[in-house]
Design a protein around this motif. Structure first.
Motif, mmCIF file in Angstrom:
data_model
loop_
_atom_site.group_PDB
_atom_site.id
_atom_site.type_symbol
_atom_site.label_atom_id
_atom_site.label_comp_id
_atom_site.label_asym_id
_atom_site.label_seq_id
_atom_site.Cartn_x
_atom_site.Cartn_y
_atom_site.Cartn_z
ATOM 1 N N GLY A 28 -65.198 -53.360 0.875
ATOM 2 C CA GLY A 28 -63.807 -52.948 1.332
ATOM 3 C C GLY A 28 -63.941 -52.128 2.622
ATOM 4 O O GLY A 28 -64.750 -51.787 3.325
ATOM 5 N N TRP A 29 -62.628 -51.862 2.931
ATOM 6 C CA TRP A 29 -62.315 -51.050 4.210
ATOM 7 C C TRP A 29 -62.787 -49.602 4.208
ATOM 8 O O TRP A 29 -62.802 -49.049 3.269
ATOM 9 N N THR A 30 -63.632 -49.392 5.490
ATOM 10 C CA THR A 30 -64.215 -48.271 5.341
ATOM 11 C C THR A 30 -65.559 -47.938 4.719
ATOM 12 O O THR A 30 -66.238 -47.020 4.717
ATOM 13 N N SER A 31 -65.916 -48.967 3.812
ATOM 14 C CA SER A 31 -67.239 -48.815 3.250
ATOM 15 C C SER A 31 -68.180 -49.600 3.823
ATOM 16 O O SER A 31 -68.459 -49.770 4.985
ATOM 17 N N SER A 32 -69.353 -49.875 3.206
ATOM 18 C CA SER A 32 -70.533 -50.526 3.626
ATOM 19 C C SER A 32 -71.224 -51.458 2.562
ATOM 20 O O SER A 32 -70.870 -51.459 1.299
ATOM 21 N N THR A 90 -71.810 -68.337 -3.804
ATOM 22 C CA THR A 90 -70.731 -67.382 -4.620
ATOM 23 C C THR A 90 -70.526 -66.335 -3.960
ATOM 24 O O THR A 90 -71.130 -65.527 -3.307
ATOM 25 N N ALA A 91 -69.211 -65.988 -3.435
ATOM 26 C CA ALA A 91 -68.944 -65.178 -2.538
ATOM 27 C C ALA A 91 -68.069 -63.891 -3.324
ATOM 28 O O ALA A 91 -66.989 -64.451 -4.020
ATOM 29 N N VAL A 92 -68.232 -62.691 -3.250
ATOM 30 C CA VAL A 92 -67.505 -61.644 -3.983
ATOM 31 C C VAL A 92 -66.976 -60.712 -2.852
ATOM 32 O O VAL A 92 -67.502 -60.291 -1.721
ATOM 33 N N GLY A 93 -65.561 -60.533 -2.896
ATOM 34 C CA GLY A 93 -64.591 -59.517 -2.124
ATOM 35 C C GLY A 93 -64.129 -58.650 -2.567
ATOM 36 O O GLY A 93 -63.292 -58.981 -3.482
ATOM 37 N N HIS A 94 -64.141 -57.513 -2.451
ATOM 38 C CA HIS A 94 -63.317 -56.332 -2.875
ATOM 39 C C HIS A 94 -62.561 -55.838 -1.753
ATOM 40 O O HIS A 94 -62.857 -55.506 -0.601
ATOM 41 N N SER A 95 -61.157 -55.750 -2.259
ATOM 42 C CA SER A 95 -60.316 -55.226 -1.299
ATOM 43 C C SER A 95 -60.138 -55.858 0.121
ATOM 44 O O SER A 95 -59.672 -57.066 0.180
ATOM 45 N N MET A 96 -60.612 -55.349 1.342
ATOM 46 C CA MET A 96 -60.820 -55.850 2.625
ATOM 47 C C MET A 96 -61.716 -57.050 2.493
ATOM 48 O O MET A 96 -61.381 -58.095 3.313
ATOM 49 N N HIS A 249 -59.431 -60.686 -15.275
ATOM 50 C CA HIS A 249 -59.876 -59.516 -16.188
ATOM 51 C C HIS A 249 -59.364 -58.387 -15.649
ATOM 52 O O HIS A 249 -59.582 -58.340 -14.317
ATOM 53 N N ILE A 250 -58.558 -57.584 -16.561
ATOM 54 C CA ILE A 250 -58.189 -56.282 -16.247
ATOM 55 C C ILE A 250 -59.064 -55.326 -16.922
ATOM 56 O O ILE A 250 -59.193 -55.219 -18.061
ATOM 57 N N TYR A 251 -59.498 -54.342 -16.110
ATOM 58 C CA TYR A 251 -60.524 -53.378 -16.358
ATOM 59 C C TYR A 251 -59.702 -51.836 -16.666
ATOM 60 O O TYR A 251 -59.211 -51.256 -15.817
ATOM 61 N N GLU A 252 -59.923 -51.932 -18.060
ATOM 62 C CA GLU A 252 -58.933 -50.602 -18.711
ATOM 63 C C GLU A 252 -59.459 -49.259 -18.124
ATOM 64 O O GLU A 252 -60.595 -49.116 -17.826
ATOM 65 N N GLY A 253 -58.336 -48.357 -17.698
ATOM 66 C CA GLY A 253 -58.769 -47.112 -17.398
ATOM 67 C C GLY A 253 -59.492 -47.039 -15.940
ATOM 68 O O GLY A 253 -60.122 -45.901 -15.530
ATOM 69 N N THR A 254 -59.331 -47.923 -15.165
ATOM 70 C CA THR A 254 -60.152 -48.115 -13.612
ATOM 71 C C THR A 254 -58.980 -48.266 -12.666
ATOM 72 O O THR A 254 -57.764 -48.374 -12.997
ATOM 73 N N ASP A 255 -59.657 -47.564 -11.306
ATOM 74 C CA ASP A 255 -58.944 -47.556 -10.314
ATOM 75 C C ASP A 255 -58.854 -48.570 -9.238
ATOM 76 O O ASP A 255 -59.367 -49.801 -9.789
ATOM 77 N N HIS A 256 -58.748 -48.714 -8.040
ATOM 78 C CA HIS A 256 -59.014 -49.745 -7.058
ATOM 79 C C HIS A 256 -60.206 -50.165 -7.040
ATOM 80 O O HIS A 256 -60.260 -51.189 -6.444
ATOM 81 N N SER A 257 -61.252 -49.385 -7.668
ATOM 82 C CA SER A 257 -62.716 -49.971 -7.522
ATOM 83 C C SER A 257 -62.974 -50.335 -9.127
ATOM 84 O O SER A 257 -64.104 -49.349 -9.648
ATOM 85 N N PRO A 258 -62.604 -51.356 -9.770
ATOM 86 C CA PRO A 258 -62.761 -51.208 -11.121
ATOM 87 C C PRO A 258 -64.325 -51.550 -11.429
ATOM 88 O O PRO A 258 -65.038 -51.398 -12.230
ATOM 89 N N HIS A 259 -64.972 -52.383 -10.314
ATOM 90 C CA HIS A 259 -66.312 -52.618 -10.390
ATOM 91 C C HIS A 259 -67.255 -51.457 -10.400
ATOM 92 O O HIS A 259 -68.435 -51.652 -11.140
#
Length: 278
Positions: A28-32, A90-96, A249-259
């Motif tokens: 994601g944005w500002t991450s690494s 297989t490509a995985v993208g979080h947020s950005m 899949h909706i991850y219960e009780g999690t925020d913008h980073s459910p993983h």
């Protein structure tokens, strides 16, 4: 840490681990690349993992090369696939990272992609009268202008406020209480060069990938946080309806980073998704 050179000469850093079929993971944005470290133990037994630091991210100087726009990062991804000669990815993208994948599909198609995973993202961040599935469901042009002002005045605090003053009440409470985790994030953000990251943000908020979704013709896994800072359940459901045969899949009780909150579940479900016959 390995690296390759993008076609404009920018040096893109990549961490490569494991053996097997390729998984490319886009942070994601500002991450690494460190965002994906917790999953290596479960993924590297059967897969070769490519984790980049997107240009302008990870503390690597950008120099005189192009800023990390969505279009430029999508081209960087194509350069990565070329350099490492990757297909059936297989490509995985979080947020950005999800936005980067949607831009990549618009520009290059899906011929080198076998499966996709998108984590907690909207195809259009800015809301208007006809679109309420962006950030907060109400992040309009005026709020985007305000956010840009925050970033230019105090980049780190602007990023934190974007996260804190959204849909997740716990995040707001912890930010206002000055919790240690927020201070750690503040210091990490202040260590980064804000100029390319602000340019990147401008590019991401200008993008609109709604037209891309219906043309995705490879299996897609969607992972959203039930208490995402930015997106309501309606956004996840919209994306799931638009991408043919997507699995949501909706991850219960999690925020913008459910993983990150349900790491074992995410790694297990990603592996099951990859191994499921088409």
């Amino acid at each position: 840490m390995s690296h390759f050179f993008a076609d404009d000469g920018a040096k893109i850093h990549v961490k490569i681990s494991g053996e097997g079929s390729p998984i490319v993971m886009l942070h994601g944005w500002t991450s690494s690349h460190q965002e994906w470290f917790p999953f290596l133990g479960q993924l590297t037994a059967k897969h070769r993992i490519y984790r980049w630091d997107a240009r302008g991210h990870g503390g690597h100087p950008l120099g005189k090369h192009a800023a990390p726009s969505a279009k430029r990062m999508a081209r960087d991804l194509q350069n990565l696939l070329d350099h490492y000669e990757l297909d059936k990815v297989t490509a995985v993208g979080h947020s950005m990272g999800a936005l980067t994948l949607w831009q990549y599909i618009r520009d290059f198609g899906t011929s080198r992609l076998e499966r996709l995973c998108f984590i907690d993202q909207s195809p259009k961040l800015i809301s208007d009268e006809s679109w309420q599935h962006g950030i907060y469901g109400s992040f309009d042009g005026n709020k985007a202008t305000e956010m840009m002002g925050w970033l230019k005045e105090d980049f780190a605090e602007g990023v934190l406020k974007l996260t804190a003053f959204g849909l997740n009440e716990r995040a707001r409470e912890k930010y206002l209480a000055g919790a240690s985790g927020w201070e750690k994030s503040r210091q990490a953000l202040r260590a980064q060069d804000p100029v390319p990251l602000i340019e990147c943000w401008a590019s991401l908020t200008a993008a609109d990938y709604r037209d891309v979704l219906s043309g995705i013709d490879v299996p897609s896994l969607l992972v959203y946080g039930q208490e995402s800072n930015f997106y309501r359940a309606e956004t996840a459901q919209y994306v799931a309806r638009q991408i043919p045969n997507a699995i949501l899949h909706i991850y219960e009780g999690t925020d913008h980073s459910p993983h990150q909150w349900q790491r074992e579940r995410f790694a297990r479900e990603l592996m099951e998704f990859i191994n499921c016959p088409v």
